[in-house]
Design a protein around this motif. Sequence first.
Motif, short mmCIF file in Angstrom:
data_model
loop_
_atom_site.label_atom_id
_atom_site.label_comp_id
_atom_site.label_asym_id
_atom_site.label_seq_id
_atom_site.Cartn_x
_atom_site.Cartn_y
_atom_site.Cartn_z
N TRP A 15 49.28 48.10 25.05
CA TRP A 15 49.37 47.83 26.48
C TRP A 15 48.38 48.65 27.30
N PHE A 16 47.69 49.60 26.66
CA PHE A 16 46.68 50.36 27.38
C PHE A 16 45.55 49.45 27.88
N PRO A 17 44.87 48.68 27.01
CA PRO A 17 43.82 47.81 27.53
C PRO A 17 44.35 46.70 28.42
N LEU A 18 45.60 46.26 28.19
CA LEU A 18 46.17 45.23 29.05
C LEU A 18 46.32 45.73 30.48
N LEU A 19 46.88 46.93 30.65
CA LEU A 19 47.01 47.49 31.99
C LEU A 19 45.63 47.83 32.56
N LEU A 20 44.74 48.29 31.70
CA LEU A 20 43.38 48.63 32.12
C LEU A 20 42.70 47.43 32.78
N CYS A 21 42.89 46.25 32.20
CA CYS A 21 42.25 45.02 32.68
C CYS A 21 43.22 44.15 33.48
N PHE A 22 44.28 44.73 34.00
CA PHE A 22 45.35 43.92 34.55
C PHE A 22 44.91 43.12 35.77
N TYR A 23 44.03 43.68 36.59
CA TYR A 23 43.60 42.93 37.78
C TYR A 23 42.91 41.62 37.40
N PRO A 24 41.82 41.62 36.60
CA PRO A 24 41.21 40.33 36.26
C PRO A 24 42.13 39.41 35.45
N ILE A 25 42.96 40.00 34.57
CA ILE A 25 43.86 39.18 33.76
C ILE A 25 44.91 38.51 34.65
N PHE A 26 45.53 39.29 35.53
CA PHE A 26 46.58 38.73 36.38
C PHE A 26 46.00 37.74 37.39
N GLU A 27 44.78 38.01 37.86
CA GLU A 27 44.11 37.06 38.75
C GLU A 27 43.97 35.70 38.07
N THR A 28 43.61 35.72 36.79
CA THR A 28 43.45 34.48 36.03
C THR A 28 44.79 33.76 35.85
N LEU A 29 45.82 34.51 35.43
CA LEU A 29 47.14 33.91 35.22
C LEU A 29 47.72 33.36 36.52
N PHE A 30 47.55 34.10 37.60
CA PHE A 30 48.07 33.67 38.89
C PHE A 30 47.32 32.44 39.38
N THR A 31 46.03 32.36 39.09
CA THR A 31 45.23 31.19 39.47
C THR A 31 45.72 29.96 38.74
N ILE A 32 46.00 30.10 37.44
CA ILE A 32 46.53 28.97 36.67
C ILE A 32 47.87 28.52 37.23
N TYR A 33 48.75 29.48 37.53
CA TYR A 33 50.05 29.16 38.11
C TYR A 33 49.89 28.46 39.46
N ARG A 34 49.01 29.00 40.29
CA ARG A 34 48.81 28.44 41.64
C ARG A 34 48.28 27.02 41.58
N ARG A 35 47.32 26.78 40.70
CA ARG A 35 46.71 25.45 40.63
C ARG A 35 47.58 24.44 39.89
N ALA A 36 48.09 24.83 38.71
CA ALA A 36 48.81 23.88 37.87
C ALA A 36 50.25 23.66 38.33
N ILE A 37 50.93 24.71 38.78
CA ILE A 37 52.35 24.60 39.13
C ILE A 37 52.55 24.30 40.61
N LEU A 38 51.92 25.07 41.47
CA LEU A 38 52.14 24.90 42.91
C LEU A 38 51.40 23.69 43.46
N ARG A 39 50.14 23.53 43.06
CA ARG A 39 49.33 22.44 43.63
C ARG A 39 49.24 21.22 42.71
N ARG A 40 49.68 21.36 41.47
CA ARG A 40 49.65 20.28 40.50
C ARG A 40 48.24 19.67 40.36
N THR A 41 47.26 20.56 40.25
CA THR A 41 45.89 20.15 39.99
C THR A 41 45.44 20.75 38.66
N HIS A 42 44.25 20.37 38.23
CA HIS A 42 43.74 20.91 36.97
C HIS A 42 43.46 22.41 37.14
N PRO A 43 43.88 23.25 36.17
CA PRO A 43 43.66 24.70 36.29
C PRO A 43 42.19 25.09 36.41
#
Length: 366
Positions: free
Chosen positions: A244-272
């Motif tokens: 979990w050290f590198p995961l937390l280290l890179c958490f901003y870009p990783i979470f930005e990506t996951l949140f973008t997928i959630y926002r596009r695919a789940i909330l807006r129902r568009t292609h990620p």
Amino acid sequence: MNVLAVSFLCSLLISLWVLRFSHIHSRFTADSDLSGVQKFHAIAVPRIGGVGIFVGVLLALCVRYFQNSSVDHFGLLLIFSALPAFLIGLLEDVTKRVEVKVRLLACMASAGLAGYLFNAWLGGLQIFGFDSLMLAYPAFSILITCFAVSGVANAFNIIDGYNGLSSMVAVIILSGLAYVAFQVSDFPIMISALAMIGALFGFLVWNYPRGLIFLGDGGAYFIGFWIAELSVLLTSRHPEVSKWFPLLLCFYPIFETLFTIYRRAILRRTHPGMPDASHLHQLIYMRIIRWSTGSDDGVLVTERNSMTSPYLWVLAALSVIPAILFWRYHIVLKAFSGVFAVVYVWIYWSIVRFKAPLWLRIRNHP
């Protein structure tokens, strides 16, 4: 520290060469689309800054090879592994026609090549159920490793939206990797991280704050792959370093990506993969920085562009600092990951609802 100096100077000079002769290659290499939803620059800018970074890292490691071949044989193998990710990104920078899935497959190929050359794969995630599954089925471990590395490489491409944003976030993260590599006496990983830091600073001289050259996909994928693969190697070679050290280290870009997928695919129902202008850094630009600086002339567009990045540098540091402090303790790292996710979502929805704290603004809009 000579690896820092060599990579810095090489990256600086190669980037200067790209700028000096941009009139020759700009019709191929310049980002001339100023109207796209993710475009926030005022003039056409060369988007092959990754070339200077790649050459800077390569030459620095070649110089080090003659001083200590055992250390920098590691770095040169890593450079070789990075070629598919870097070259496919560079091809996109020149042609603007390479599909996202092709670029991701190239990043997975780089991850697979590095895993084969170093015989290093993720042996676990310190998540109940996953670790035993990865140990029981090596093919699953290989697949997870390739997916994770390509995901991080893509994450750095996603946050590459403003002058100095992706590159300085990478410097902050690589500093954490270099520190922990030093703590466990893994000098090949430490030197490889320092080589990339030096090359990034050479690029930043021209990129921040004036935005004279951009990373491009080649640079972003190369940086993301470098960070992801160093993370895999660090945790596989040193079991005392939490997964979990590198995961937390890179958490901003990783979470930005996951949140973008959630926002596009789940909330807006568009292609990620469909681009939009709703990333956190874009919201900060449009709803905090833009309101603080007045008109829309070209000079102020560049100024606002550069004023956006420090907000995200601070956000990235909020995950990097605890990762460095608690790199051995996966429970603490998991707790901080949860805290960071909550903070990110709170900031995002506050800005979306026009309820961002006043202290985020540089000055009130007249």
